[in-house]
Design a protein around this motif. Structure first.
Motif, PDB file in Angstrom:
ATOM      1  N   PRO A   1       2.466   3.461   9.236  1.00  0.00           N
ATOM      2  CA  PRO A   1       1.180   3.275   8.566  1.00  0.00           C
ATOM      3  C   PRO A   1       1.059   4.250   7.393  1.00  0.00           C
ATOM      4  O   PRO A   1       1.568   5.372   7.445  1.00  0.00           O
ATOM      5  CB  PRO A   1       0.155   3.598   9.662  1.00  0.00           C
ATOM      6  N   GLY A   2       0.399   3.795   6.332  1.00  0.00           N
ATOM      7  CA  GLY A   2       0.233   4.625   5.149  1.00  0.00           C
ATOM      8  C   GLY A   2       1.199   4.282   4.032  1.00  0.00           C
ATOM      9  O   GLY A   2       0.988   4.678   2.891  1.00  0.00           O
ATOM     10  N   MET A   3       2.261   3.560   4.357  1.00  0.00           N
ATOM     11  CA  MET A   3       3.167   3.095   3.310  1.00  0.00           C
ATOM     12  C   MET A   3       2.487   1.960   2.563  1.00  0.00           C
ATOM     13  O   MET A   3       1.589   1.302   3.090  1.00  0.00           O
ATOM     14  CB  MET A   3       4.485   2.602   3.897  1.00  0.00           C
ATOM     15  N   GLN A   4       2.916   1.715   1.332  1.00  0.00           N
ATOM     16  CA  GLN A   4       2.413   0.577   0.573  1.00  0.00           C
ATOM     17  C   GLN A   4       3.581  -0.312   0.186  1.00  0.00           C
ATOM     18  O   GLN A   4       4.570   0.156  -0.376  1.00  0.00           O
ATOM     19  CB  GLN A   4       1.663   1.017  -0.679  1.00  0.00           C
ATOM     20  N   LEU A   5       3.472  -1.585   0.516  1.00  0.00           N
ATOM     21  CA  LEU A   5       4.519  -2.552   0.206  1.00  0.00           C
ATOM     22  C   LEU A   5       4.511  -2.836  -1.292  1.00  0.00           C
ATOM     23  O   LEU A   5       3.475  -3.180  -1.870  1.00  0.00           O
ATOM     24  CB  LEU A   5       4.264  -3.825   1.006  1.00  0.00           C
TER      25      LEU A   5
END
Length: 134
Positions: free
Chosen positions: A59-63
């Motif tokens: 969680p917290g990553m951006q695609l």
């Protein structure tokens, strides 16, 4: 099965897209509130032991991109469909803070959505539970 239930369809734009039962993660929707730091494509949840979890998604990553194409929900869906008939993994370019990483998801199972289906050989307990009290 691989048919999205009608009740899930409007959720993509508002609350986010869930790929929980296939790839194992959920994303913020297209109407994410950037004032709160939320943006479309932000990874909101990752399910334990899912293909996304095994690839290192958190969680917290951006695609940012799917199979070397700019991210969109349509490009992600197309990659899931294409992977069903291919040995090639799904490649996701993700961003965390200022760092970019390519994750490789070895998933070839297509879309998976939850459904209730009647099993004819079993007693119909759901109708009994939902029946009005007499």
């Amino acid at each position: 099965n691989d048919t999205e239930p009608d009740w899930m369809k409007p959720m993509d734009r508002i609350s986010g897209a869930s790929f929980a039962t296939s790839l194992g993660f959920a994303l913020s929707g297209e109407q994410a509130d950037s004032a709160d730091g939320d943006r479309p494509g932000n990874v909101r949840e990752v399910w334990w032991d899912s293909p996304a979890f095994k690839a290192g998604m958190t969680p917290g990553m951006q695609l940012q991109a799917v199979n070397d194409q700019a991210f969109s929900l349509e490009s992600l869906r197309a990659a899931i469909v294409a992977a069903e008939n291919s040995d090639a993994p799904i490649k996701l370019l993700v961003k965390r803070d200022k760092d970019f990483t390519t994750l490789t998801l070895n998933y070839h199972g297509g879309f998976r959505y939850p459904h209730l289906e009647r099993v004819e050989s079993a007693p119909d307990l759901l109708d009994a539970i939902l029946a009005p009290i007499e």
